[in-house]
Design a protein around this motif. Sequence first.
Motif, mmCIF file in Angstrom:
data_model
loop_
_atom_site.group_PDB
_atom_site.id
_atom_site.type_symbol
_atom_site.label_atom_id
_atom_site.label_comp_id
_atom_site.label_asym_id
_atom_site.label_seq_id
_atom_site.Cartn_x
_atom_site.Cartn_y
_atom_site.Cartn_z
ATOM 1 N N MET A 1 4.719 -6.262 3.847
ATOM 2 C CA MET A 1 5.964 -5.563 4.098
ATOM 3 C C MET A 1 5.639 -4.151 4.568
ATOM 4 O O MET A 1 4.770 -3.499 4.012
ATOM 5 N N GLU A 2 6.325 -3.702 5.601
ATOM 6 C CA GLU A 2 6.102 -2.332 6.057
ATOM 7 C C GLU A 2 7.305 -1.487 5.679
ATOM 8 O O GLU A 2 8.449 -1.876 5.883
ATOM 9 N N LEU A 3 7.024 -0.352 5.095
ATOM 10 C CA LEU A 3 8.060 0.580 4.672
ATOM 11 C C LEU A 3 8.044 1.763 5.634
ATOM 12 O O LEU A 3 6.977 2.299 5.940
ATOM 13 N N LEU A 4 9.220 2.152 6.116
ATOM 14 C CA LEU A 4 9.306 3.284 7.024
ATOM 15 C C LEU A 4 8.614 4.493 6.388
ATOM 16 O O LEU A 4 8.840 4.792 5.219
ATOM 17 N N TYR A 5 7.775 5.166 7.130
ATOM 18 C CA TYR A 5 6.998 6.336 6.707
ATOM 19 C C TYR A 5 5.854 5.980 5.761
ATOM 20 O O TYR A 5 5.145 6.861 5.295
ATOM 21 N N PRO B 1 3.273 3.006 6.208
ATOM 22 C CA PRO B 1 2.787 1.763 6.806
ATOM 23 C C PRO B 1 1.808 0.995 5.917
ATOM 24 O O PRO B 1 1.666 -0.212 6.066
ATOM 25 N N ASP B 2 1.152 1.684 4.968
ATOM 26 C CA ASP B 2 0.211 1.006 4.067
ATOM 27 C C ASP B 2 0.859 0.710 2.705
ATOM 28 O O ASP B 2 0.202 0.700 1.670
ATOM 29 N N PHE B 3 2.137 0.425 2.732
ATOM 30 C CA PHE B 3 2.899 0.175 1.507
ATOM 31 C C PHE B 3 2.293 -0.955 0.678
ATOM 32 O O PHE B 3 2.176 -0.841 -0.547
ATOM 33 N N ASP B 4 1.881 -2.054 1.313
ATOM 34 C CA ASP B 4 1.314 -3.179 0.572
ATOM 35 C C ASP B 4 0.078 -2.759 -0.216
ATOM 36 O O ASP B 4 -0.114 -3.178 -1.361
ATOM 37 N N ASP B 5 -0.772 -1.927 0.389
ATOM 38 C CA ASP B 5 -1.963 -1.442 -0.326
ATOM 39 C C ASP B 5 -1.565 -0.580 -1.519
ATOM 40 O O ASP B 5 -2.163 -0.678 -2.592
ATOM 41 N N GLY C 1 -2.319 8.171 0.029
ATOM 42 C CA GLY C 1 -2.710 7.423 -1.166
ATOM 43 C C GLY C 1 -1.594 6.478 -1.572
ATOM 44 O O GLY C 1 -1.067 5.731 -0.760
ATOM 45 N N GLU C 2 -1.197 6.573 -2.825
ATOM 46 C CA GLU C 2 -0.152 5.694 -3.338
ATOM 47 C C GLU C 2 1.216 6.367 -3.387
ATOM 48 O O GLU C 2 2.137 5.878 -4.028
ATOM 49 N N ALA C 3 1.362 7.500 -2.712
ATOM 50 C CA ALA C 3 2.665 8.157 -2.626
ATOM 51 C C ALA C 3 3.610 7.265 -1.836
ATOM 52 O O ALA C 3 3.245 6.730 -0.787
ATOM 53 N N ILE C 4 4.811 7.082 -2.350
ATOM 54 C CA ILE C 4 5.814 6.250 -1.711
ATOM 55 C C ILE C 4 7.049 7.119 -1.482
ATOM 56 O O ILE C 4 7.477 7.834 -2.392
ATOM 57 N N PRO C 5 7.625 7.089 -0.283
ATOM 58 C CA PRO C 5 8.817 7.906 -0.034
ATOM 59 C C PRO C 5 9.900 7.669 -1.087
ATOM 60 O O PRO C 5 10.163 6.526 -1.481
ATOM 61 N N TYR C 6 10.483 8.762 -1.548
ATOM 62 C CA TYR C 6 11.493 8.685 -2.611
ATOM 63 C C TYR C 6 12.421 9.880 -2.540
ATOM 64 O O TYR C 6 12.129 10.869 -1.871
#
Length: 126
Positions: free
Chosen positions: A1-5, A7-11, A73-78
């Motif tokens: 799955m690709e998350l906007l902003y 691209p390495d969301f799955d990792d 890294g593991e930062a996810i947009p929020y």
Amino acid sequence: MELLYKPDFDDAVRRWEAFWEHELIDRPCCVIHAPRAGVEPISPPPYMAEAHGDYHEVIEQILAAAASTWWGGEAIPYHTPSFGPDMMSAWLGAELHFPEEETGTSWVRPCIDDWDDFLPFRLDPE
């Protein structure tokens, strides 16, 4: 799955899952927010921006801030919305009151008249 902003969301998801399972894939989780190269930095909305009901502007600013950030890294947009320090009380049934002047806070109109009638405290999952 690709998350906007992101691209390495799955990792990132795999590493967070490993973290919560007390496992290590190849390195510890790290969360890095940094300005995206070549993009004008945009600040996220200020504290309690959502409290006054102009959600369109707030959402536009949230999206612009996310787009101008490198989520390493593991930062996810929020975004963490806030209606002030009494938000939890409102979720439990109290009425929030916002002063007309900008004070950066909210007040609660109590929803419990008699604690003896209310206790013991129980949460209704519905």
